[in-house]
Design a protein around this motif. Sequence first.
Motif, PDB file in Angstrom:
ATOM      1  N   PRO A 108      26.873 -14.249 -27.283  1.00 23.73           N
ATOM      2  CA  PRO A 108      27.545 -13.185 -27.704  1.00 23.73           C
ATOM      3  C   PRO A 108      28.389 -12.475 -26.765  1.00 23.73           C
ATOM      4  O   PRO A 108      27.870 -12.564 -25.688  1.00 23.73           O
ATOM      5  CB  PRO A 108      26.358 -12.273 -28.116  1.00 23.73           C
ATOM      6  N   PRO A 109      29.374 -11.626 -27.111  1.00 20.98           N
ATOM      7  CA  PRO A 109      30.447 -10.922 -26.260  1.00 20.98           C
ATOM      8  C   PRO A 109      29.563  -9.929 -25.605  1.00 20.98           C
ATOM      9  O   PRO A 109      28.443  -9.252 -26.011  1.00 20.98           O
ATOM     10  CB  PRO A 109      31.342 -10.196 -27.116  1.00 20.98           C
ATOM     11  N   PRO A 110      30.031  -9.798 -24.228  1.00 22.62           N
ATOM     12  CA  PRO A 110      29.377  -8.460 -23.311  1.00 22.62           C
ATOM     13  C   PRO A 110      29.543  -7.273 -24.087  1.00 22.62           C
ATOM     14  O   PRO A 110      30.615  -7.026 -24.776  1.00 22.62           O
ATOM     15  CB  PRO A 110      29.874  -8.734 -22.152  1.00 22.62           C
ATOM     16  N   PRO A 111      28.731  -6.271 -23.841  1.00 22.96           N
ATOM     17  CA  PRO A 111      28.646  -5.180 -24.498  1.00 22.96           C
ATOM     18  C   PRO A 111      29.793  -4.213 -23.690  1.00 22.96           C
ATOM     19  O   PRO A 111      30.106  -4.575 -22.563  1.00 22.96           O
ATOM     20  CB  PRO A 111      27.459  -4.566 -24.247  1.00 22.96           C
TER      21      PRO A 111
END
Length: 238
Positions: free
Chosen positions: A13-16
Amino acid sequence: MGAAVRNKERKPPPPPPEWDPYDTLWKTRAEQCDAKDLYDTEDVEHRMFRSDWGKALQHGGFERFLMKMDDDGGLDEDGDGISDEVQEVEQVLWEHHNLIYHIFDYYATLGSSTDIFHIDFNAYQAWIKKCHVAVKNSKTCSMSQLDQLFALVNASGLRGDKFNKDKAINRYEWLQLLVRIAICRYVLPRIIPDVSEALHHFFNIDLDPHVEKEVQQDSDVFREKYCYTEEVTAVIEA
Protein backbone atom coordinates in the motif's frame (compact mmCIF):
# COMPACT_ATOMS: atom_id res chain seq x y z
CA MET A 1 1.82 -21.94 -6.79
CA GLY A 2 -0.73 -19.58 -8.31
CA ALA A 3 -1.49 -17.96 -4.96
CA ALA A 4 2.23 -17.51 -4.31
CA VAL A 5 2.64 -15.68 -7.62
CA ARG A 6 -0.33 -13.45 -6.90
CA ASN A 7 1.10 -12.56 -3.46
CA LYS A 8 4.46 -11.80 -5.02
CA GLU A 9 2.89 -9.45 -7.55
CA ARG A 10 0.76 -7.63 -4.98
CA LYS A 11 2.09 -4.10 -4.48
CA PRO A 12 2.49 -2.71 -0.96
CA PRO A 13 0.00 0.00 0.00
CA PRO A 14 1.21 3.56 -0.65
CA PRO A 15 2.71 5.35 2.36
CA PRO A 16 0.37 7.73 4.18
CA PRO A 17 0.70 11.36 3.13
CA GLU A 18 3.26 13.34 5.09
CA TRP A 19 1.69 15.30 7.92
CA ASP A 20 1.37 18.96 7.02
CA PRO A 21 0.36 21.63 9.58
CA TYR A 22 -1.04 23.73 6.73
CA ASP A 23 -3.77 21.09 6.32
CA THR A 24 -4.84 21.25 9.96
CA LEU A 25 -6.60 23.69 12.25
CA TRP A 26 -3.45 25.88 12.15
CA LYS A 27 -4.26 26.90 8.57
CA THR A 28 -6.63 29.49 10.05
CA ARG A 29 -3.61 31.51 11.13
CA ALA A 30 -2.20 31.47 7.60
CA GLU A 31 -5.56 32.66 6.29
CA GLN A 32 -6.11 35.46 8.80
CA CYS A 33 -2.77 36.88 10.00
CA ASP A 34 -0.84 39.64 8.22
CA ALA A 35 1.95 37.27 7.17
CA LYS A 36 -0.53 34.91 5.47
CA ASP A 37 1.65 32.10 6.78
CA LEU A 38 2.11 29.95 9.86
CA TYR A 39 5.24 31.93 10.65
CA ASP A 40 6.17 35.60 10.85
CA THR A 41 7.92 36.25 7.55
CA GLU A 42 10.63 38.87 7.15
CA ASP A 43 8.34 40.76 4.79
CA VAL A 44 5.59 41.18 7.40
CA GLU A 45 8.15 42.09 10.07
CA HIS A 46 9.60 44.76 7.80
CA ARG A 47 6.15 46.17 7.04
CA MET A 48 5.46 46.34 10.79
CA PHE A 49 8.76 48.08 11.43
CA ARG A 50 8.30 50.58 8.60
CA SER A 51 4.86 51.46 9.92
CA ASP A 52 6.17 51.96 13.46
CA TRP A 53 9.19 53.95 12.34
CA GLY A 54 7.11 56.21 10.11
CA LYS A 55 4.83 57.06 13.03
CA ALA A 56 7.81 57.52 15.36
CA LEU A 57 9.27 60.16 13.03
CA GLN A 58 5.98 62.08 13.01
CA HIS A 59 5.70 61.87 16.78
CA GLY A 60 6.52 65.11 18.63
CA GLY A 61 8.87 66.51 15.98
CA PHE A 62 11.20 63.54 16.46
CA GLU A 63 12.76 63.70 12.99
CA ARG A 64 13.86 67.30 13.53
CA PHE A 65 15.18 66.35 16.96
CA LEU A 66 17.30 63.58 15.44
CA MET A 67 18.93 65.92 12.93
CA LYS A 68 19.59 68.48 15.65
CA MET A 69 21.29 65.95 17.93
CA ASP A 70 23.57 64.34 15.34
CA ASP A 71 27.07 65.60 14.58
CA ASP A 72 26.21 65.74 10.86
CA GLY A 73 22.88 67.47 11.39
CA GLY A 74 20.52 67.28 8.43
CA LEU A 75 23.17 66.33 5.86
CA ASP A 76 21.63 64.72 2.78
CA GLU A 77 24.47 63.62 0.53
CA ASP A 78 22.37 61.33 -1.65
CA GLY A 79 19.82 64.08 -2.30
CA ASP A 80 16.76 61.93 -1.63
CA GLY A 81 15.18 64.50 0.68
CA ILE A 82 15.77 62.46 3.83
CA SER A 83 18.56 63.18 6.28
CA ASP A 84 21.34 60.61 5.94
CA GLU A 85 21.46 60.22 9.71
CA VAL A 86 17.74 59.49 9.92
CA GLN A 87 18.26 56.70 7.40
CA GLU A 88 21.28 55.38 9.33
CA VAL A 89 19.28 55.31 12.57
CA GLU A 90 16.54 53.42 10.75
CA GLN A 91 19.09 50.87 9.52
CA VAL A 92 20.42 50.30 13.05
CA LEU A 93 16.90 49.85 14.41
CA TRP A 94 16.05 47.34 11.68
CA GLU A 95 19.30 45.46 12.29
CA HIS A 96 18.23 45.02 15.92
CA HIS A 97 14.49 44.79 15.36
CA ASN A 98 14.21 41.28 16.83
CA LEU A 99 15.77 42.43 20.11
CA ILE A 100 13.67 45.60 20.12
CA TYR A 101 10.35 43.83 19.68
CA HIS A 102 11.25 40.92 21.94
CA ILE A 103 11.96 43.34 24.79
CA PHE A 104 8.74 45.22 24.06
CA ASP A 105 6.59 42.08 23.99
CA TYR A 106 8.12 40.74 27.19
CA TYR A 107 7.76 43.89 29.26
CA ALA A 108 4.33 44.68 27.84
CA THR A 109 3.09 41.52 29.57
CA LEU A 110 4.32 42.67 32.98
CA GLY A 111 2.26 44.69 35.44
CA SER A 112 -1.32 44.58 36.55
CA SER A 113 -2.89 45.52 33.22
CA THR A 114 -4.21 42.93 30.78
CA ASP A 115 -3.13 45.18 27.89
CA ILE A 116 -0.21 43.43 26.17
CA PHE A 117 0.24 46.12 23.52
CA HIS A 118 1.77 48.79 25.78
CA ILE A 119 4.59 49.03 28.30
CA ASP A 120 3.40 50.75 31.46
CA PHE A 121 5.60 52.84 33.72
CA ASN A 122 6.29 50.10 36.26
CA ALA A 123 7.39 47.67 33.54
CA TYR A 124 9.56 50.39 32.01
CA GLN A 125 11.30 50.94 35.34
CA ALA A 126 11.82 47.19 35.72
CA TRP A 127 13.52 47.12 32.31
CA ILE A 128 15.71 50.12 33.21
CA LYS A 129 16.92 48.38 36.35
CA LYS A 130 17.39 44.95 34.78
CA CYS A 131 19.50 46.26 31.92
CA HIS A 132 21.31 48.91 34.01
CA VAL A 133 20.23 51.62 31.58
CA ALA A 134 20.47 54.50 34.07
CA VAL A 135 23.93 55.91 34.73
CA LYS A 136 24.71 56.85 38.33
CA ASN A 137 25.56 60.53 38.84
CA SER A 138 24.96 61.20 35.13
CA LYS A 139 23.81 64.69 34.15
CA THR A 140 21.87 63.33 31.17
CA CYS A 141 20.90 59.69 31.85
CA SER A 142 20.03 59.30 35.53
CA MET A 143 17.02 57.32 36.72
CA SER A 144 14.98 60.47 37.28
CA GLN A 145 15.85 61.75 33.81
CA LEU A 146 14.81 58.46 32.23
CA ASP A 147 11.51 58.69 34.11
CA GLN A 148 11.01 62.15 32.63
CA LEU A 149 11.85 60.80 29.19
CA PHE A 150 9.05 58.24 29.50
CA ALA A 151 6.61 61.05 30.30
CA LEU A 152 7.93 63.21 27.44
CA VAL A 153 7.53 60.53 24.79
CA ASN A 154 4.14 59.50 26.11
CA ALA A 155 2.80 63.06 26.25
CA SER A 156 3.72 63.90 22.67
CA GLY A 157 1.87 61.01 21.05
CA LEU A 158 0.03 61.33 17.76
CA ARG A 159 -3.32 63.04 18.18
CA GLY A 160 -6.39 60.96 17.55
CA ASP A 161 -4.50 57.66 17.70
CA LYS A 162 -6.93 55.25 19.36
CA PHE A 163 -4.11 52.73 19.82
CA ASN A 164 -2.00 55.14 21.86
CA LYS A 165 -2.90 54.47 25.49
CA ASP A 166 -2.38 57.22 28.04
CA LYS A 167 0.50 56.77 30.52
CA ALA A 168 1.94 53.84 28.60
CA ILE A 169 4.29 53.30 25.66
CA ASN A 170 3.16 51.68 22.42
CA ARG A 171 5.44 50.24 19.71
CA TYR A 172 6.28 53.40 17.78
CA GLU A 173 6.83 55.31 21.00
CA TRP A 174 9.16 52.48 22.08
CA LEU A 175 11.35 53.01 19.00
CA GLN A 176 11.60 56.70 19.73
CA LEU A 177 12.27 56.12 23.40
CA LEU A 178 15.19 53.78 22.68
CA VAL A 179 16.81 56.32 20.36
CA ARG A 180 16.33 59.12 22.87
CA ILE A 181 17.89 57.01 25.63
CA ALA A 182 20.94 56.33 23.45
CA ILE A 183 21.22 60.07 22.83
CA CYS A 184 20.97 60.84 26.55
CA ARG A 185 23.51 58.17 27.43
CA TYR A 186 26.13 58.78 24.74
CA VAL A 187 25.46 61.76 22.46
CA LEU A 188 24.68 64.53 24.97
CA PRO A 189 27.75 63.84 27.13
CA ARG A 190 29.81 63.69 23.88
CA ILE A 191 30.92 60.10 24.44
CA ILE A 192 29.68 59.10 20.97
CA PRO A 193 28.56 62.18 19.01
CA ASP A 194 26.98 60.25 16.13
CA VAL A 195 23.41 59.17 16.90
CA SER A 196 23.36 55.96 14.84
CA GLU A 197 26.73 54.86 16.25
CA ALA A 198 25.53 55.61 19.78
CA LEU A 199 22.37 53.59 19.16
CA HIS A 200 24.35 50.64 17.77
CA HIS A 201 26.61 50.71 20.84
CA PHE A 202 23.59 50.89 23.13
CA PHE A 203 22.05 47.75 21.64
CA ASN A 204 25.24 45.70 21.50
CA ILE A 205 26.86 46.69 24.80
CA ASP A 206 24.02 47.74 27.11
CA LEU A 207 20.96 45.77 26.09
CA ASP A 208 21.78 42.49 24.38
CA PRO A 209 24.07 41.12 27.15
CA HIS A 210 21.69 42.07 29.97
CA VAL A 211 18.17 41.13 28.89
CA GLU A 212 16.64 38.02 30.41
CA LYS A 213 16.86 34.71 28.56
CA GLU A 214 13.07 34.69 28.33
CA VAL A 215 13.19 37.95 26.38
CA GLN A 216 15.28 36.34 23.65
CA GLN A 217 12.74 33.59 22.89
CA ASP A 218 11.72 33.28 19.25
CA SER A 219 7.98 32.88 18.75
CA ASP A 220 8.43 31.06 15.45
CA VAL A 221 10.74 28.51 17.08
CA PHE A 222 8.11 27.99 19.79
CA ARG A 223 5.42 27.49 17.17
CA GLU A 224 7.48 24.95 15.26
CA LYS A 225 8.62 22.93 18.30
CA TYR A 226 5.55 23.02 20.53
CA CYS A 227 2.49 23.97 18.45
CA TYR A 228 2.85 22.73 14.89
CA THR A 229 3.39 19.09 15.83
CA GLU A 230 1.18 16.14 14.95
CA GLU A 231 0.74 15.12 18.59
CA VAL A 232 -0.25 18.56 19.89
CA THR A 233 -2.51 19.20 16.93
CA ALA A 234 -4.35 15.90 17.46
CA VAL A 235 -5.10 16.79 21.08
CA ILE A 236 -6.39 20.26 20.18
CA GLU A 237 -8.48 18.97 17.29
CA ALA A 238 -10.01 16.34 19.54
